[in-house]
Design a protein around this motif. Structure first.
Motif, PDB file in Angstrom:
ATOM      1  N   PHE A  51      -1.071 -22.112  37.121  1.00 51.76           N
ATOM      2  CA  PHE A  51       0.264 -21.533  37.281  1.00 51.76           C
ATOM      3  C   PHE A  51       0.975 -21.244  35.966  1.00 51.76           C
ATOM      4  CE2 PHE A  51       4.864 -22.230  37.566  1.00 51.76           C
ATOM      5  CZ  PHE A  51       5.229 -21.305  38.526  1.00 51.76           C
ATOM      6  N   THR A  52       0.947 -22.181  35.038  1.00 52.76           N
ATOM      7  CA  THR A  52       1.839 -22.158  33.878  1.00 52.76           C
ATOM      8  C   THR A  52       1.753 -20.875  33.055  1.00 52.76           C
ATOM      9  OG1 THR A  52       1.792 -24.570  33.701  1.00 52.76           O
ATOM     10  CG2 THR A  52       2.455 -23.347  31.750  1.00 52.76           C
ATOM     11  N   LEU A  53       0.596 -20.578  32.520  1.00 51.94           N
ATOM     12  CA  LEU A  53       0.459 -19.419  31.639  1.00 51.94           C
ATOM     13  C   LEU A  53       0.662 -18.106  32.391  1.00 51.94           C
ATOM     14  CD1 LEU A  53      -2.575 -20.574  29.475  1.00 51.94           C
ATOM     15  CD2 LEU A  53      -0.185 -20.433  28.780  1.00 51.94           C
ATOM     16  N   LEU A  54       0.096 -18.020  33.583  1.00 52.60           N
ATOM     17  CA  LEU A  54       0.260 -16.801  34.370  1.00 52.60           C
ATOM     18  C   LEU A  54       1.726 -16.570  34.716  1.00 52.60           C
ATOM     19  CD1 LEU A  54      -0.888 -14.375  35.838  1.00 52.60           C
ATOM     20  CD2 LEU A  54      -1.382 -15.854  37.803  1.00 52.60           C
ATOM     21  N   ALA A  55       2.467 -17.640  34.979  1.00 53.18           N
ATOM     22  CA  ALA A  55       3.889 -17.494  35.302  1.00 53.18           C
ATOM     23  C   ALA A  55       4.653 -16.895  34.132  1.00 53.18           C
ATOM     24  CB  ALA A  55       4.477 -18.854  35.683  1.00 53.18           C
ATOM     25  N   ILE A  56       4.389 -17.367  32.932  1.00 49.00           N
ATOM     26  CA  ILE A  56       5.102 -16.858  31.757  1.00 49.00           C
ATOM     27  C   ILE A  56       4.782 -15.378  31.536  1.00 49.00           C
ATOM     28  CG2 ILE A  56       5.420 -17.105  29.268  1.00 49.00           C
ATOM     29  CD1 ILE A  56       4.728 -20.070  29.577  1.00 49.00           C
ATOM     30  N   VAL A  57       3.500 -15.028  31.597  1.00 45.79           N
ATOM     31  CA  VAL A  57       3.109 -13.627  31.396  1.00 45.79           C
ATOM     32  C   VAL A  57       3.676 -12.752  32.509  1.00 45.79           C
ATOM     33  CG1 VAL A  57       1.169 -12.034  31.168  1.00 45.79           C
ATOM     34  CG2 VAL A  57       1.013 -14.317  30.172  1.00 45.79           C
ATOM     35  N   SER A  58       3.699 -13.265  33.730  1.00 46.07           N
ATOM     36  CA  SER A  58       4.223 -12.483  34.859  1.00 46.07           C
ATOM     37  C   SER A  58       5.727 -12.270  34.740  1.00 46.07           C
ATOM     38  CB  SER A  58       3.894 -13.187  36.177  1.00 46.07           C
ATOM     39  OG  SER A  58       2.499 -13.281  36.371  1.00 46.07           O
ATOM     40  N   VAL A 228       8.154 -10.968  23.519  1.00 44.02           N
ATOM     41  CA  VAL A 228       8.472 -12.339  23.087  1.00 44.02           C
ATOM     42  C   VAL A 228       8.080 -13.349  24.159  1.00 44.02           C
ATOM     43  CG1 VAL A 228      10.353 -13.912  22.492  1.00 44.02           C
ATOM     44  CG2 VAL A 228      10.316 -11.602  21.537  1.00 44.02           C
ATOM     45  N   ILE A 229       8.374 -13.040  25.411  1.00 41.93           N
ATOM     46  CA  ILE A 229       8.026 -13.961  26.501  1.00 41.93           C
ATOM     47  C   ILE A 229       6.515 -14.119  26.598  1.00 41.93           C
ATOM     48  CG2 ILE A 229       8.087 -14.303  29.001  1.00 41.93           C
ATOM     49  CD1 ILE A 229      10.810 -12.897  29.013  1.00 41.93           C
ATOM     50  N   ALA A 230       5.779 -13.000  26.508  1.00 40.64           N
ATOM     51  CA  ALA A 230       4.320 -13.086  26.537  1.00 40.64           C
ATOM     52  C   ALA A 230       3.803 -13.884  25.353  1.00 40.64           C
ATOM     53  CB  ALA A 230       3.717 -11.679  26.542  1.00 40.64           C
ATOM     54  N   ALA A 231       4.486 -13.765  24.206  1.00 41.19           N
ATOM     55  CA  ALA A 231       4.078 -14.525  23.021  1.00 41.19           C
ATOM     56  C   ALA A 231       4.193 -16.030  23.256  1.00 41.19           C
ATOM     57  CB  ALA A 231       4.935 -14.111  21.826  1.00 41.19           C
ATOM     58  N   ILE A 232       5.185 -16.436  24.048  1.00 40.07           N
ATOM     59  CA  ILE A 232       5.318 -17.868  24.371  1.00 40.07           C
ATOM     60  C   ILE A 232       4.062 -18.357  25.077  1.00 40.07           C
ATOM     61  CG2 ILE A 232       6.620 -19.543  25.752  1.00 40.07           C
ATOM     62  CD1 ILE A 232       9.111 -17.809  25.285  1.00 40.07           C
ATOM     63  N   ALA A 233       3.550 -17.534  25.991  1.00 46.72           N
ATOM     64  CA  ALA A 233       2.296 -17.896  26.659  1.00 46.72           C
ATOM     65  C   ALA A 233       1.167 -18.002  25.646  1.00 46.72           C
ATOM     66  CB  ALA A 233       1.951 -16.853  27.731  1.00 46.72           C
ATOM     67  N   LEU A 253      -3.606  -9.956  32.644  1.00 52.13           N
ATOM     68  CA  LEU A 253      -2.917  -8.701  32.928  1.00 52.13           C
ATOM     69  C   LEU A 253      -2.874  -8.352  34.409  1.00 52.13           C
ATOM     70  CD1 LEU A 253      -1.518  -6.106  32.093  1.00 52.13           C
ATOM     71  CD2 LEU A 253      -3.767  -5.127  31.575  1.00 52.13           C
ATOM     72  N   LEU A 254      -4.040  -8.256  35.041  1.00 50.99           N
ATOM     73  CA  LEU A 254      -4.077  -7.809  36.432  1.00 50.99           C
ATOM     74  C   LEU A 254      -3.354  -8.776  37.361  1.00 50.99           C
ATOM     75  CD1 LEU A 254      -7.702  -6.364  36.753  1.00 50.99           C
ATOM     76  CD2 LEU A 254      -5.548  -5.142  36.394  1.00 50.99           C
ATOM     77  N   ASN A 255      -3.539 -10.076  37.135  1.00 52.04           N
ATOM     78  CA  ASN A 255      -2.851 -11.051  37.982  1.00 52.04           C
ATOM     79  C   ASN A 255      -1.340 -11.007  37.766  1.00 52.04           C
ATOM     80  OD1 ASN A 255      -5.062 -12.011  39.353  1.00 52.04           O
ATOM     81  ND2 ASN A 255      -5.402 -13.751  38.008  1.00 52.04           N
ATOM     82  N   ALA A 256      -0.914 -10.722  36.533  1.00 51.73           N
ATOM     83  CA  ALA A 256       0.525 -10.613  36.270  1.00 51.73           C
ATOM     84  C   ALA A 256       1.113  -9.424  37.017  1.00 51.73           C
ATOM     85  CB  ALA A 256       0.775 -10.485  34.771  1.00 51.73           C
ATOM     86  N   ILE A 257       0.385  -8.296  37.006  1.00 46.73           N
ATOM     87  CA  ILE A 257       0.836  -7.130  37.774  1.00 46.73           C
ATOM     88  C   ILE A 257       0.870  -7.473  39.267  1.00 46.73           C
ATOM     89  CG2 ILE A 257       0.269  -4.768  38.443  1.00 46.73           C
ATOM     90  CD1 ILE A 257      -0.982  -4.400  35.677  1.00 46.73           C
ATOM     91  N   GLY A 258      -0.189  -8.118  39.747  1.00 44.35           N
ATOM     92  CA  GLY A 258      -0.254  -8.482  41.155  1.00 44.35           C
ATOM     93  C   GLY A 258       0.874  -9.407  41.564  1.00 44.35           C
ATOM     94  N   ALA A 259       1.132 -10.435  40.752  1.00 44.62           N
ATOM     95  CA  ALA A 259       2.195 -11.397  41.076  1.00 44.62           C
ATOM     96  C   ALA A 259       3.556 -10.732  41.095  1.00 44.62           C
ATOM     97  CB  ALA A 259       2.185 -12.542  40.065  1.00 44.62           C
TER      98      ALA A 259
END
Length: 325
Positions: A51-58, A228-233, A253-259
């Motif tokens: 969850f953690t990293l994908l949430a930040i990128v999403s 900047v937010i993606a950089a935190i991830a 990338l794809l999961n972030a778009i999907g979420a």
């Protein structure tokens, strides 16, 4: 007639809360299929590892989509931040300075997108796609063809180790960081003028333009903020695995778009929103973990995940049709 209205209302409610129903459904399904699914250790693994990293990128992706665009370079921002962070730590610089450099690298990726979209007028899809390709090539050049950059175990500072594996009040630091990003992002969109302008641009850009607001400034700022937010991830990822691997950020990338688009089902108007994105990330994380526990072939896992995404988005389509009727 009253029965017909009741049925329409039931369909609308089902469409509105289809994401929550899907989340409850997959929890129940995997609880039956995989006895280890509901254990404390596995649930913690879902939150920390899935969850953690994908949430930040999403969340970064959500800002871009909210402003009426898309950001295909969020993975590039993750990678550039990771490379800057590792390189400076490896050179013996303080972790705080290395982290700031990582955030600056992500902001640079966002700034490139901002110039392309807001100044030159390139469509967000094409602009960020170009940034993705250029960023991938730069990483190859910086690492002699894509060689990972490792931190030796003896050279890992305590602050670096804390960022990836520490705890605050027994809660893993990466999860605390993700929660802070989610809360701050929700507050920005809900309570700030910038957030309201971004939301308005995504819905009716012409109205915002006629109100005397230069769309280029908030749209450009949105891409920089997404970087900047993606950089935190990227910082969290690097501190967790203690290595920089070129183009590894594109795996999100794809999961972030999907979420992000799954999350639109939580809005009556089908608009991106932070709570919906978070639930979308949680749904994808639970599915990924549950399918892994069931031992399903990897390729069938992708089919199952794609099918679930189609089903949830179908509810969104029903929701929009009902709202427009």
């Amino acid at each position: 007639m009253s029965g017909l209205k009741l049925a329409e209302g039931s369909i609308a409610n089902l469409a509105r809360y289809g994401l929550i129903a899907a989340l409850v459904g997959v929890f129940a399904l995997f609880s039956i299929l995989a006895p280890a699914f509901l254990t404390v250790g596995n649930l913690q693994s879902i939150l920390v590892n899935n969850f953690t990293l994908l949430a930040i990128v999403s969340i970064a992706m959500t800002f871009a989509v909210t402003a009426g665009g898309i950001d295909l370079s969020v993975g590039t921002a993750v990678d550039f931040a990771s490379f800057a962070f590792v390189s400076l730590v490896l050179a013996g610089e303080p972790v705080s300075l290395a982290a700031l450099a990582g955030l600056a690298a992500g902001a640079l990726v966002g700034a490139v997108n901002a110039v392309l979209v807001s100044v030159i007028g390139v469509a967000p899809f094409l602009a960020t796609l170009g940034t993705l390709f250029i960023g991938r090539s730069i990483q190859q050049l910086l690492t002699n063809g894509g060689n990972p950059v490792y931190l030796p175990p003896s050279g890992i500072p305590d602050a670096f180790r804390f960022l990836g594996h520490g705890t605050i009040a027994s809660v893993p630091v990466p999860l605390v960081i993700a929660a802070a990003v989610i809360a701050a992002s929700a507050a920005i969109l809900a309570w700030t003028r910038f957030g309201r302008v971004v939301l308005s641009i995504g819905i009716q850009p012409s109205v915002v333009r006629y109100s005397g607001i230069n769309l280029g400034i908030p749209v450009g700022a949105t891409f920089i903020l997404a970087g900047v937010i993606a950089a935190i991830a990227g910082l969290v990822l690097t501190a967790t695995v203690t290595v920089y691997i070129p183009s590894s950020g594109n795996a999100f990338l794809l999961n972030a778009i999907g979420a992000t688009f799954i999350g639109t089902t939580l809005s009556p108007l089908g608009r991106p929103n932070i709570p919906g994105t978070v639930l979308g990330v949680l749904l994808l994380s639970v599915v990924a973990n549950g399918l892994l526990l069931t031992g399903l072939n990897f390729y069938w896992q992708q089919v199952a995940t794609g099918t679930l995404i189609f089903a949830v988005l179908a509810f969104s389509f029903i929701n929009r049709k009902t709202a427009a009727a």
